[in-house]
Design a protein around this motif. Sequence first.
Motif, mmCIF file in Angstrom:
data_model
loop_
_atom_site.group_PDB
_atom_site.id
_atom_site.type_symbol
_atom_site.label_atom_id
_atom_site.label_comp_id
_atom_site.label_asym_id
_atom_site.label_seq_id
_atom_site.Cartn_x
_atom_site.Cartn_y
_atom_site.Cartn_z
ATOM 1 N N GLY A 73 0.933 -1.250 0.254
ATOM 2 C CA GLY A 73 0.055 -0.135 -0.384
ATOM 3 C C GLY A 73 0.267 1.905 -0.047
ATOM 4 N N LEU A 74 2.068 1.463 0.603
ATOM 5 C CA LEU A 74 2.931 2.371 0.588
ATOM 6 C C LEU A 74 3.304 2.658 -0.923
ATOM 7 C CD1 LEU A 74 5.191 2.086 4.173
ATOM 8 C CD2 LEU A 74 3.343 3.420 3.913
ATOM 9 N N GLN A 75 3.681 1.252 -1.742
ATOM 10 C CA GLN A 75 3.959 2.040 -2.798
ATOM 11 C C GLN A 75 2.843 2.821 -3.581
ATOM 12 O OE1 GLN A 75 6.792 0.882 -2.740
ATOM 13 N NE2 GLN A 75 7.342 -0.183 -1.126
ATOM 14 N N THR A 76 1.930 2.847 -3.553
ATOM 15 C CA THR A 76 0.860 3.630 -4.065
ATOM 16 C C THR A 76 0.807 5.056 -3.915
ATOM 17 O OG1 THR A 76 -1.018 2.683 -2.409
ATOM 18 C CG2 THR A 76 -0.331 1.025 -4.529
ATOM 19 N N ILE A 77 1.544 5.539 -2.677
ATOM 20 C CA ILE A 77 1.172 6.402 -2.214
ATOM 21 C C ILE A 77 2.331 7.445 -2.543
ATOM 22 C CG2 ILE A 77 1.262 8.530 -0.638
ATOM 23 C CD1 ILE A 77 0.636 6.385 2.123
ATOM 24 N N PRO A 78 1.931 8.739 -3.794
ATOM 25 C CA PRO A 78 3.018 8.840 -4.612
ATOM 26 C C PRO A 78 4.147 9.856 -3.760
ATOM 27 C CG PRO A 78 0.786 9.783 -5.162
ATOM 28 C CD PRO A 78 0.870 8.906 -4.000
ATOM 29 N N LEU A 79 4.958 9.648 -4.355
ATOM 30 C CA LEU A 79 6.205 10.654 -3.276
ATOM 31 C C LEU A 79 6.530 12.302 -3.772
ATOM 32 C CD1 LEU A 79 9.089 9.150 -4.482
ATOM 33 C CD2 LEU A 79 8.698 8.501 -1.771
ATOM 34 N N ASN A 80 5.329 12.653 -4.533
ATOM 35 C CA ASN A 80 6.146 14.221 -4.644
ATOM 36 C C ASN A 80 4.934 14.990 -3.332
ATOM 37 O OD1 ASN A 80 3.018 13.487 -5.498
ATOM 38 N ND2 ASN A 80 3.541 14.157 -7.117
ATOM 39 N N ARG A 81 4.266 14.081 -3.135
ATOM 40 C CA ARG A 81 3.040 14.493 -1.571
ATOM 41 C C ARG A 81 4.095 14.809 -0.166
ATOM 42 N NH1 ARG A 81 -2.327 10.837 -1.525
ATOM 43 N NH2 ARG A 81 -3.632 11.296 -4.271
ATOM 44 N N TYR A 82 5.362 13.461 -0.262
ATOM 45 C CA TYR A 82 5.906 13.945 0.877
ATOM 46 C C TYR A 82 6.836 15.529 0.541
ATOM 47 C CZ TYR A 82 4.271 9.040 2.518
ATOM 48 O OH TYR A 82 3.621 8.735 3.127
ATOM 49 N N GLY A 130 6.785 22.195 5.371
ATOM 50 C CA GLY A 130 7.584 22.619 6.748
ATOM 51 C C GLY A 130 7.233 20.936 7.274
ATOM 52 N N ALA A 131 6.067 20.220 6.641
ATOM 53 C CA ALA A 131 5.632 18.900 7.927
ATOM 54 C C ALA A 131 6.847 18.432 8.903
ATOM 55 C CB ALA A 131 4.738 18.725 6.618
ATOM 56 N N ASP A 132 6.621 18.226 9.248
ATOM 57 C CA ASP A 132 7.888 16.971 10.804
ATOM 58 C C ASP A 132 7.052 15.256 10.709
ATOM 59 O OD1 ASP A 132 5.078 16.710 12.016
ATOM 60 O OD2 ASP A 132 6.179 17.493 14.081
ATOM 61 N N SER A 133 8.082 14.570 11.162
ATOM 62 C CA SER A 133 7.330 13.076 9.945
ATOM 63 C C SER A 133 5.920 12.889 10.774
ATOM 64 C CB SER A 133 8.100 12.319 10.758
ATOM 65 O OG SER A 133 9.779 12.629 10.959
ATOM 66 N N TRP A 134 5.688 13.238 11.599
ATOM 67 C CA TRP A 134 4.730 13.069 12.610
ATOM 68 C C TRP A 134 3.291 13.563 11.728
ATOM 69 C CZ3 TRP A 134 1.483 9.581 15.197
ATOM 70 C CH2 TRP A 134 -0.118 9.697 15.010
ATOM 71 N N GLN A 135 3.082 14.800 11.469
ATOM 72 C CA GLN A 135 2.064 15.677 9.956
ATOM 73 C C GLN A 135 1.766 14.741 8.832
ATOM 74 O OE1 GLN A 135 4.191 19.651 10.298
ATOM 75 N NE2 GLN A 135 2.545 19.868 12.416
ATOM 76 N N LYS A 136 3.361 13.714 8.490
ATOM 77 C CA LYS A 136 3.189 13.675 7.056
ATOM 78 C C LYS A 136 2.587 12.381 7.209
ATOM 79 C CE LYS A 136 7.887 13.826 6.476
ATOM 80 N NZ LYS A 136 9.116 14.286 5.555
ATOM 81 N N PHE A 137 2.736 11.931 8.218
ATOM 82 C CA PHE A 137 2.104 10.332 8.375
ATOM 83 C C PHE A 137 0.733 10.233 8.555
ATOM 84 C CE2 PHE A 137 0.597 6.897 11.710
ATOM 85 C CZ PHE A 137 0.999 5.777 10.817
ATOM 86 N N TRP A 138 0.501 11.509 10.001
ATOM 87 C CA TRP A 138 -0.770 11.732 9.838
ATOM 88 C C TRP A 138 -2.140 12.276 8.659
ATOM 89 C CZ3 TRP A 138 -3.476 9.796 13.522
ATOM 90 C CH2 TRP A 138 -4.821 10.117 13.866
ATOM 91 N N TYR A 139 -1.349 13.451 8.027
ATOM 92 C CA TYR A 139 -1.810 13.334 6.671
ATOM 93 C C TYR A 139 -1.460 13.051 5.480
ATOM 94 C CZ TYR A 139 -2.701 17.619 10.011
ATOM 95 O OH TYR A 139 -3.697 17.702 11.109
ATOM 96 N N ILE A 140 -0.644 12.326 4.981
ATOM 97 C CA ILE A 140 -0.478 11.978 3.198
ATOM 98 C C ILE A 140 -0.484 10.032 4.009
ATOM 99 C CG2 ILE A 140 1.105 11.499 1.905
ATOM 100 C CD1 ILE A 140 2.119 14.356 3.037
ATOM 101 N N THR A 141 0.098 9.419 5.189
ATOM 102 C CA THR A 141 0.275 8.514 4.891
ATOM 103 C C THR A 141 -1.235 7.182 5.103
ATOM 104 O OG1 THR A 141 2.344 8.174 5.476
ATOM 105 C CG2 THR A 141 1.437 6.205 5.743
ATOM 106 N N LEU A 142 -1.646 8.193 6.334
ATOM 107 C CA LEU A 142 -2.585 7.706 6.893
ATOM 108 C C LEU A 142 -4.093 7.455 5.634
ATOM 109 C CD1 LEU A 142 -3.107 7.961 11.001
ATOM 110 C CD2 LEU A 142 -2.774 5.637 9.308
#
Length: 291
Positions: free
Chosen positions: A182-191, A198-210
Amino acid sequence: MTSSQKSCLDNDTIAAWIFLAPALILLSVFVLYPIAYLCYLSFTSGSFTRAGIHWVGLKNYWRLMVSPDFWQVIWNTIYFTVATVLPSLILPLGLAVLLDQTIALQGLLRAAYFIPSITSLVAVGLGFRWLFQTDGPVNGLLNVVNIAPIPWLQDPIWAMPVLILLSIWKQLGFNLVVFLAGLQTIPLNRYEAAELDGADSWQKFWYITLPGLRPTLIFAAVTTAIFTLRSFEQVYVITGGGPLNSTNLLVYYIYDQAFAQFDFGYAAAAATILLGVTIVLVSLQLKVSEE
Protein backbone atom coordinates in the motif's frame (compact mmCIF):
# COMPACT_ATOMS: atom_id res chain seq x y z
CA MET A 1 -30.36 -5.02 -35.05
CA THR A 2 -29.96 -7.35 -38.03
CA SER A 3 -30.41 -11.12 -37.87
CA SER A 4 -26.68 -11.64 -38.37
CA GLN A 5 -25.89 -9.40 -35.39
CA LYS A 6 -28.40 -11.28 -33.24
CA SER A 7 -26.82 -14.54 -34.32
CA CYS A 8 -23.37 -13.27 -33.35
CA LEU A 9 -24.68 -12.18 -29.93
CA ASP A 10 -26.29 -15.56 -29.37
CA ASN A 11 -23.07 -17.33 -30.32
CA ASP A 12 -21.08 -15.09 -27.96
CA THR A 13 -23.54 -15.78 -25.14
CA ILE A 14 -23.31 -19.53 -25.70
CA ALA A 15 -19.51 -19.37 -25.80
CA ALA A 16 -19.44 -17.32 -22.60
CA TRP A 17 -21.63 -19.86 -20.78
CA ILE A 18 -19.43 -22.71 -22.03
CA PHE A 19 -16.29 -21.04 -20.65
CA LEU A 20 -18.02 -20.14 -17.38
CA ALA A 21 -19.54 -23.59 -16.88
CA PRO A 22 -16.51 -25.27 -15.17
CA ALA A 23 -16.14 -22.41 -12.67
CA LEU A 24 -19.90 -22.28 -12.02
CA ILE A 25 -20.03 -26.04 -11.46
CA LEU A 26 -17.12 -25.91 -8.98
CA LEU A 27 -18.67 -22.91 -7.23
CA SER A 28 -22.01 -24.68 -6.93
CA VAL A 29 -20.54 -27.97 -5.69
CA PHE A 30 -17.98 -26.62 -3.23
CA VAL A 31 -19.55 -23.31 -2.08
CA LEU A 32 -23.25 -22.87 -2.78
CA TYR A 33 -24.37 -26.43 -2.03
CA PRO A 34 -22.44 -26.67 1.29
CA ILE A 35 -23.89 -23.31 2.40
CA ALA A 36 -27.42 -24.37 1.47
CA TYR A 37 -26.99 -27.72 3.24
CA LEU A 38 -25.57 -25.99 6.31
CA CYS A 39 -28.65 -23.76 6.51
CA TYR A 40 -30.89 -26.81 6.09
CA LEU A 41 -29.08 -28.70 8.87
CA SER A 42 -29.53 -25.75 11.22
CA PHE A 43 -33.29 -26.41 11.17
CA THR A 44 -32.95 -30.12 11.98
CA SER A 45 -32.03 -32.38 14.88
CA GLY A 46 -30.35 -35.75 15.03
CA SER A 47 -27.01 -36.80 13.59
CA PHE A 48 -25.46 -39.19 11.14
CA THR A 49 -24.73 -41.64 13.96
CA ARG A 50 -28.29 -41.78 15.33
CA ALA A 51 -31.73 -42.46 13.92
CA GLY A 52 -32.07 -39.95 11.10
CA ILE A 53 -32.50 -36.22 10.86
CA HIS A 54 -35.74 -34.48 11.90
CA TRP A 55 -37.04 -31.00 11.10
CA VAL A 56 -37.26 -28.84 14.24
CA GLY A 57 -37.60 -25.34 12.79
CA LEU A 58 -36.00 -22.58 14.88
CA LYS A 59 -35.43 -24.78 17.93
CA ASN A 60 -31.63 -24.88 17.47
CA TYR A 61 -31.43 -21.10 17.23
CA TRP A 62 -33.56 -20.76 20.37
CA ARG A 63 -31.25 -23.18 22.18
CA LEU A 64 -28.33 -20.96 21.18
CA MET A 65 -30.07 -17.84 22.46
CA VAL A 66 -30.76 -19.34 25.89
CA SER A 67 -27.44 -21.19 26.29
CA PRO A 68 -25.03 -19.59 28.82
CA ASP A 69 -22.16 -21.54 27.26
CA PHE A 70 -22.89 -20.08 23.83
CA TRP A 71 -22.94 -16.53 25.16
CA GLN A 72 -19.67 -17.11 26.98
CA VAL A 73 -18.21 -18.35 23.69
CA ILE A 74 -19.52 -15.23 21.93
CA TRP A 75 -17.91 -13.02 24.58
CA ASN A 76 -14.65 -15.00 24.31
CA THR A 77 -14.71 -14.58 20.53
CA ILE A 78 -15.38 -10.82 20.72
CA TYR A 79 -12.61 -10.33 23.29
CA PHE A 80 -10.20 -12.46 21.27
CA THR A 81 -11.07 -10.71 17.99
CA VAL A 82 -10.79 -7.12 19.26
CA ALA A 83 -7.59 -7.83 21.21
CA THR A 84 -6.05 -9.49 18.15
CA VAL A 85 -7.17 -7.23 15.31
CA LEU A 86 -6.04 -3.88 16.74
CA PRO A 87 -2.40 -4.85 17.46
CA SER A 88 -2.35 -6.85 14.20
CA LEU A 89 -2.96 -3.58 12.36
CA ILE A 90 -0.96 -1.12 14.47
CA LEU A 91 2.27 -3.16 14.80
CA PRO A 92 2.71 -4.11 11.12
CA LEU A 93 1.72 -0.59 10.03
CA GLY A 94 4.50 0.88 12.15
CA LEU A 95 6.98 -1.73 10.95
CA ALA A 96 5.95 -1.18 7.33
CA VAL A 97 6.62 2.57 7.61
CA LEU A 98 10.06 1.84 9.08
CA LEU A 99 10.93 -0.88 6.55
CA ASP A 100 9.79 1.34 3.68
CA GLN A 101 12.82 3.51 4.43
CA THR A 102 16.30 2.71 3.16
CA ILE A 103 17.88 0.83 6.07
CA ALA A 104 20.50 -1.87 6.47
CA LEU A 105 19.34 -5.48 6.00
CA GLN A 106 15.97 -4.25 4.72
CA GLY A 107 15.29 -7.36 2.61
CA LEU A 108 16.36 -9.73 5.38
CA LEU A 109 14.11 -8.01 7.92
CA ARG A 110 11.12 -8.14 5.57
CA ALA A 111 11.64 -11.87 5.02
CA ALA A 112 12.11 -12.52 8.74
CA TYR A 113 8.83 -10.79 9.64
CA PHE A 114 6.98 -12.71 6.93
CA ILE A 115 8.15 -16.17 8.02
CA PRO A 116 5.41 -16.62 10.71
CA SER A 117 2.74 -16.24 8.02
CA ILE A 118 3.94 -19.32 6.15
CA THR A 119 4.59 -21.42 9.24
CA SER A 120 2.15 -24.20 10.13
CA LEU A 121 -0.27 -22.97 12.78
CA VAL A 122 -0.26 -26.40 14.42
CA ALA A 123 3.55 -26.34 14.70
CA VAL A 124 3.45 -22.80 16.06
CA GLY A 125 0.76 -23.83 18.56
CA LEU A 126 2.88 -26.71 19.81
CA GLY A 127 5.81 -24.32 20.17
CA PHE A 128 3.77 -21.82 22.17
CA ARG A 129 2.38 -24.58 24.38
CA TRP A 130 5.96 -25.62 25.18
CA LEU A 131 7.06 -22.02 25.79
CA PHE A 132 4.19 -21.23 28.17
CA GLN A 133 3.91 -24.45 30.12
CA THR A 134 4.42 -24.11 33.88
CA ASP A 135 8.05 -25.28 33.76
CA GLY A 136 8.69 -23.79 30.32
CA PRO A 137 11.17 -21.18 29.07
CA VAL A 138 8.89 -18.17 29.70
CA ASN A 139 8.54 -18.98 33.39
CA GLY A 140 12.25 -19.73 33.42
CA LEU A 141 12.94 -16.15 32.33
CA LEU A 142 10.51 -14.81 34.93
CA ASN A 143 12.32 -16.84 37.60
CA VAL A 144 15.59 -15.11 36.66
CA VAL A 145 14.06 -11.75 37.65
CA ASN A 146 12.48 -13.24 40.79
CA ILE A 147 8.89 -13.37 39.48
CA ALA A 148 6.87 -16.38 40.57
CA PRO A 149 5.92 -18.83 37.80
CA ILE A 150 2.56 -18.14 36.15
CA PRO A 151 0.30 -21.06 35.21
CA TRP A 152 -0.31 -19.55 31.77
CA LEU A 153 -2.38 -22.35 30.27
CA GLN A 154 -4.13 -23.40 33.48
CA ASP A 155 -5.33 -19.95 34.54
CA PRO A 156 -8.56 -18.57 32.97
CA ILE A 157 -7.08 -15.06 33.10
CA TRP A 158 -3.77 -15.84 31.35
CA ALA A 159 -4.73 -18.54 28.85
CA MET A 160 -6.50 -16.19 26.44
CA PRO A 161 -3.58 -13.69 26.22
CA VAL A 162 -1.35 -16.58 25.11
CA LEU A 163 -3.72 -17.33 22.21
CA ILE A 164 -3.94 -13.62 21.38
CA LEU A 165 -0.15 -13.27 21.34
CA LEU A 166 0.18 -16.26 19.01
CA SER A 167 -2.47 -14.90 16.63
CA ILE A 168 -0.86 -11.43 16.51
CA TRP A 169 2.54 -12.96 15.79
CA LYS A 170 1.05 -15.20 13.09
CA GLN A 171 -0.81 -12.37 11.32
CA LEU A 172 1.94 -9.75 11.57
CA GLY A 173 3.90 -10.81 8.48
CA PHE A 174 0.92 -10.90 6.13
CA ASN A 175 -0.31 -7.46 7.16
CA LEU A 176 3.24 -6.11 6.95
CA VAL A 177 3.45 -7.14 3.29
CA VAL A 178 -0.01 -5.68 2.62
CA PHE A 179 0.96 -2.33 4.15
CA LEU A 180 4.29 -2.25 2.32
CA ALA A 181 2.44 -2.76 -0.96
CA GLY A 182 0.00 0.00 0.00
CA LEU A 183 2.84 2.41 0.76
CA GLN A 184 4.18 1.97 -2.77
CA THR A 185 0.93 3.41 -4.17
CA ILE A 186 1.32 6.78 -2.38
CA PRO A 187 3.00 9.31 -4.72
CA LEU A 188 6.36 10.56 -3.42
CA ASN A 189 5.62 14.10 -4.57
CA ARG A 190 3.07 14.42 -1.75
CA TYR A 191 5.82 13.91 0.82
CA GLU A 192 8.12 16.30 -1.04
CA ALA A 193 5.43 18.99 -1.07
CA ALA A 194 4.78 18.42 2.65
CA GLU A 195 8.50 18.83 3.41
CA LEU A 196 8.56 22.12 1.51
CA ASP A 197 5.66 23.26 3.70
CA GLY A 198 7.63 22.36 6.81
CA ALA A 199 5.69 19.25 7.84
CA ASP A 200 7.39 16.92 10.33
CA SER A 201 7.37 13.11 10.24
CA TRP A 202 4.23 12.76 12.35
CA GLN A 203 2.29 15.26 10.24
CA LYS A 204 3.31 13.46 7.03
CA PHE A 205 2.20 10.15 8.50
CA TRP A 206 -1.13 11.52 9.78
CA TYR A 207 -2.11 13.63 6.75
CA ILE A 208 -0.53 11.68 3.88
CA THR A 209 0.29 8.09 4.82
CA LEU A 210 -2.90 7.19 6.69
CA PRO A 211 -5.32 8.69 4.11
CA GLY A 212 -3.32 7.07 1.32
CA LEU A 213 -3.54 3.70 3.05
CA ARG A 214 -7.30 3.87 3.66
CA PRO A 215 -8.25 1.07 1.20
CA THR A 216 -5.34 -1.03 2.42
CA LEU A 217 -6.34 -0.54 6.06
CA ILE A 218 -9.92 -1.58 5.31
CA PHE A 219 -8.73 -4.71 3.50
CA ALA A 220 -6.27 -5.62 6.27
CA ALA A 221 -8.86 -5.02 9.02
CA VAL A 222 -11.50 -7.22 7.38
CA THR A 223 -9.14 -10.06 6.44
CA THR A 224 -7.61 -10.03 9.93
CA ALA A 225 -11.05 -10.08 11.54
CA ILE A 226 -12.10 -13.05 9.36
CA PHE A 227 -8.82 -14.86 10.12
CA THR A 228 -9.41 -14.27 13.82
CA LEU A 229 -13.07 -15.31 13.77
CA ARG A 230 -12.19 -18.66 12.20
CA SER A 231 -9.40 -19.39 14.68
CA PHE A 232 -9.41 -23.07 15.58
CA GLU A 233 -5.96 -24.68 15.48
CA GLN A 234 -4.44 -22.68 18.30
CA VAL A 235 -7.37 -23.45 20.61
CA TYR A 236 -7.34 -27.14 19.67
CA VAL A 237 -3.58 -27.52 20.12
CA ILE A 238 -2.91 -25.29 23.14
CA THR A 239 -5.94 -25.14 25.45
CA GLY A 240 -8.78 -27.28 24.10
CA GLY A 241 -11.19 -24.49 25.04
CA GLY A 242 -10.17 -24.47 28.69
CA PRO A 243 -9.54 -23.76 31.43
CA LEU A 244 -13.16 -23.39 32.55
CA ASN A 245 -14.30 -22.65 28.98
CA SER A 246 -12.30 -19.39 29.05
CA THR A 247 -10.67 -19.89 25.62
CA ASN A 248 -13.53 -21.63 23.86
CA LEU A 249 -13.98 -19.69 20.59
CA LEU A 250 -16.90 -19.98 18.20
CA VAL A 251 -15.26 -22.24 15.61
CA TYR A 252 -13.97 -24.60 18.29
CA TYR A 253 -17.42 -24.59 19.90
CA ILE A 254 -18.97 -25.57 16.55
CA TYR A 255 -16.42 -28.36 16.15
CA ASP A 256 -17.05 -29.64 19.67
CA GLN A 257 -20.83 -29.66 19.26
CA ALA A 258 -20.65 -31.41 15.89
CA PHE A 259 -17.89 -33.97 16.33
CA ALA A 260 -17.76 -34.51 20.10
CA GLN A 261 -21.43 -34.10 21.04
CA PHE A 262 -22.72 -35.21 17.59
CA ASP A 263 -25.36 -32.47 17.69
CA PHE A 264 -25.06 -31.47 14.05
CA GLY A 265 -28.19 -29.32 13.88
CA TYR A 266 -27.14 -27.21 16.86
CA ALA A 267 -23.59 -26.91 15.48
CA ALA A 268 -24.97 -25.95 12.06
CA ALA A 269 -27.04 -23.17 13.64
CA ALA A 270 -23.92 -21.76 15.34
CA ALA A 271 -21.99 -22.09 12.06
CA THR A 272 -24.76 -20.24 10.22
CA ILE A 273 -24.43 -17.35 12.68
CA LEU A 274 -20.67 -17.30 12.04
CA LEU A 275 -21.33 -17.31 8.29
CA GLY A 276 -23.72 -14.37 8.69
CA VAL A 277 -21.13 -12.36 10.63
CA THR A 278 -18.52 -13.06 7.95
CA ILE A 279 -20.89 -11.97 5.17
CA VAL A 280 -21.62 -8.74 7.06
CA LEU A 281 -17.88 -8.02 7.41
CA VAL A 282 -17.24 -8.62 3.72
CA SER A 283 -20.26 -6.48 2.77
CA LEU A 284 -18.98 -3.64 4.94
CA GLN A 285 -15.57 -3.88 3.30
CA LEU A 286 -17.09 -3.67 -0.18
CA LYS A 287 -19.36 -0.79 0.78
CA VAL A 288 -16.61 1.25 2.43
CA SER A 289 -14.22 0.53 -0.43
CA GLU A 290 -16.69 1.94 -2.94
CA GLU A 291 -17.02 5.25 -1.07
